[in-house]
Design a protein around this motif. Structure first.
Motif, PDB file in Angstrom:
ATOM      1  N   ALA A  62       0.830  -1.201   0.000  1.00 37.66           N
ATOM      2  CA  ALA A  62       0.000   0.000   0.000  1.00 37.66           C
ATOM      3  C   ALA A  62       0.867   1.256   0.000  1.00 37.66           C
ATOM      4  N   LYS A  63       1.923   1.244   0.798  1.00 36.23           N
ATOM      5  CA  LYS A  63       2.837   2.382   0.828  1.00 36.23           C
ATOM      6  C   LYS A  63       3.462   2.606  -0.545  1.00 36.23           C
ATOM      7  N   ALA A  64       3.882   1.512  -1.174  1.00 39.94           N
ATOM      8  CA  ALA A  64       4.489   1.620  -2.503  1.00 39.94           C
ATOM      9  C   ALA A  64       3.481   2.146  -3.514  1.00 39.94           C
ATOM     10  N   GLY A  65       2.245   1.659  -3.438  1.00 42.53           N
ATOM     11  CA  GLY A  65       1.210   2.130  -4.358  1.00 42.53           C
ATOM     12  C   GLY A  65       0.906   3.605  -4.184  1.00 42.53           C
ATOM     13  N   LEU A  66       0.801   4.041  -2.936  1.00 47.91           N
ATOM     14  CA  LEU A  66       0.557   5.466  -2.675  1.00 47.91           C
ATOM     15  C   LEU A  66       1.718   6.322  -3.173  1.00 47.91           C
ATOM     16  N   ALA A  67       2.934   5.848  -2.948  1.00 45.42           N
ATOM     17  CA  ALA A  67       4.100   6.594  -3.424  1.00 45.42           C
ATOM     18  C   ALA A  67       4.074   6.723  -4.942  1.00 45.42           C
ATOM     19  N   GLU A  68       3.732   5.637  -5.624  1.00 39.85           N
ATOM     20  CA  GLU A  68       3.684   5.679  -7.091  1.00 39.85           C
ATOM     21  C   GLU A  68       2.583   6.623  -7.574  1.00 39.85           C
ATOM     22  N   LEU A  69       1.416   6.573  -6.936  1.00 44.91           N
ATOM     23  CA  LEU A  69       0.338   7.486  -7.303  1.00 44.91           C
ATOM     24  C   LEU A  69       0.753   8.939  -7.086  1.00 44.91           C
ATOM     25  N   ALA A  70       1.428   9.203  -5.975  1.00 43.07           N
ATOM     26  CA  ALA A  70       1.871  10.570  -5.675  1.00 43.07           C
ATOM     27  C   ALA A  70       2.911  11.049  -6.683  1.00 43.07           C
ATOM     28  N   LEU A  71       3.806  10.166  -7.088  1.00 43.41           N
ATOM     29  CA  LEU A  71       4.823  10.545  -8.070  1.00 43.41           C
ATOM     30  C   LEU A  71       4.197  10.821  -9.435  1.00 43.41           C
ATOM     31  N   MET A  72       3.223  10.009  -9.821  1.00 42.14           N
ATOM     32  CA  MET A  72       2.521  10.260 -11.081  1.00 42.14           C
ATOM     33  C   MET A  72       1.780  11.584 -11.029  1.00 42.14           C
ATOM     34  N   SER A  73       1.166  11.859  -9.901  1.00 45.46           N
ATOM     35  CA  SER A  73       0.451  13.119  -9.728  1.00 45.46           C
ATOM     36  C   SER A  73       1.415  14.299  -9.771  1.00 45.46           C
ATOM     37  N   ALA A  74       2.582  14.137  -9.152  1.00 45.43           N
ATOM     38  CA  ALA A  74       3.590  15.205  -9.172  1.00 45.43           C
ATOM     39  C   ALA A  74       4.039  15.500 -10.599  1.00 45.43           C
ATOM     40  N   GLY A  75       4.159  14.454 -11.408  1.00 40.12           N
ATOM     41  CA  GLY A  75       4.579  14.643 -12.787  1.00 40.12           C
ATOM     42  C   GLY A  75       3.564  15.395 -13.623  1.00 40.12           C
ATOM     43  N   ARG A  76       2.286  15.359 -13.208  1.00 41.30           N
ATOM     44  CA  ARG A  76       1.228  16.057 -13.943  1.00 41.30           C
ATOM     45  C   ARG A  76       0.838  17.377 -13.306  1.00 41.30           C
ATOM     46  N   ALA A  77       1.391  17.692 -12.145  1.00 43.15           N
ATOM     47  CA  ALA A  77       0.957  18.879 -11.388  1.00 43.15           C
ATOM     48  C   ALA A  77       1.053  20.151 -12.215  1.00 43.15           C
ATOM     49  N   GLN A  78       0.032  20.990 -12.085  1.00 42.64           N
ATOM     50  CA  GLN A  78      -0.026  22.243 -12.829  1.00 42.64           C
ATOM     51  C   GLN A  78       0.591  23.416 -12.083  1.00 42.64           C
ATOM     52  N   SER A  79       0.812  23.243 -10.803  1.00 42.71           N
ATOM     53  CA  SER A  79       1.394  24.326 -10.019  1.00 42.71           C
ATOM     54  C   SER A  79       2.526  23.785  -9.147  1.00 42.71           C
ATOM     55  N   ARG A  80       3.402  24.693  -8.734  1.00 48.67           N
ATOM     56  CA  ARG A  80       4.526  24.284  -7.898  1.00 48.67           C
ATOM     57  C   ARG A  80       4.033  23.746  -6.548  1.00 48.67           C
ATOM     58  N   GLY A  81       2.972  24.364  -6.005  1.00 46.14           N
ATOM     59  CA  GLY A  81       2.436  23.919  -4.728  1.00 46.14           C
ATOM     60  C   GLY A  81       1.901  22.504  -4.784  1.00 46.14           C
ATOM     61  N   GLU A  82       1.165  22.173  -5.852  1.00 41.47           N
ATOM     62  CA  GLU A  82       0.629  20.825  -6.014  1.00 41.47           C
ATOM     63  C   GLU A  82       1.768  19.820  -6.163  1.00 41.47           C
ATOM     64  N   ARG A  83       2.765  20.214  -6.926  1.00 42.57           N
ATOM     65  CA  ARG A  83       3.899  19.319  -7.151  1.00 42.57           C
ATOM     66  C   ARG A  83       4.635  19.030  -5.844  1.00 42.57           C
ATOM     67  N   LEU A  84       4.856  20.066  -5.049  1.00 47.70           N
ATOM     68  CA  LEU A  84       5.560  19.884  -3.774  1.00 47.70           C
ATOM     69  C   LEU A  84       4.754  19.013  -2.817  1.00 47.70           C
TER      70      LEU A  84
END
Length: 210
Positions: A62-84
């Protein structure tokens, strides 16, 4: 006997509670894994629901899955705040995995992926984590394409054993399903790794997954 009659129900209740806890953890794990099939929609909802769960409430998958989802989301983030925010969420889970399962290939790959978002040229930490992922697991179906692309981009910084590991995995994936060869060649690009791959395929060498 009276003492035994009291203890037994208590033990039964403890067993039921433990089973319920494990079942809930497995349900969360499966929810996260299923959400990874739709990271833009379901993945975002699951990330919002579980990214801040306490570490003890999550299993390693579960931790690995959440980390992967967060990294994918960071790669698509539209703002610096969302990415961070996404990077903080990913780093939190990866840090936990580095404590609980530092030698797990998934932990090493997630470490390299997070590093690449922060350092697009890949830092020595990311490259070292990538190298370690091959020592942990020479062949991975889900992560193979990412490892091939990453390895091609840092080819000149890799030890020879890791270069050979990359070529072994690329060849193994091609032999498993030859229709993937164009995609693999695209990932390798016009880099030295691409030439090494073509030479390997022409030589007829076949790696072993044992």
């Amino acid at each position: 006997m009276a003492g035994v009659s009291i203890v037994m129900p208590v033990l039964c209740l403890a067993g039921v509670a433990a089973a319920g806890y494990l079942a809930e953890r497995e349900w969360v794990t499966q929810t996260i894994i299923l959400a990874m099939r739709d990271p833009l929609n379901e993945g975002q909802a699951v990330l919002a629901d579980h990214a801040d769960d306490p570490p003890e409430a999550l299993g390693d998958r579960a931790k690995a899955g959440l980390a992967e989802l967060a990294l994918m989301s960071a790669g698509r983030a539209q703002s610096r705040g969302e990415r961070l925010l996404d990077l903080v969420r990913a780093d939190r889970q990866i840090a936990e995995l580095n404590r609980s399962r530092p030698a797990w290939a998934t932990t090493r790959i997630l470490t390299a992926q997070a590093d690449l978002i922060t350092h697009p040229s890949a830092s020595s930490l990311g490259v070292s984590a990538y190298v370690a992922s091959y020592r942990a697991a020479p062949f991975l179906m889900h992560e193979a394409r990412w490892r091939i692309a990453y390895g091609a981009s840092v080819w000149n910084r890799l030890p020879d054993a890791t270069r050979q590991g990359l070529l072994d995995e690329a060849e193994w994936l091609t032999r498993f399903d030859n229709s993937q060869r164009p995609a693999i060649e695209h990932l390798l690009g016009a880099r030295p790794a691409a030439m090494a791959y073509q030479f390997r395929m022409a030589s007829g060498h076949l790696p072993s997954a044992d």
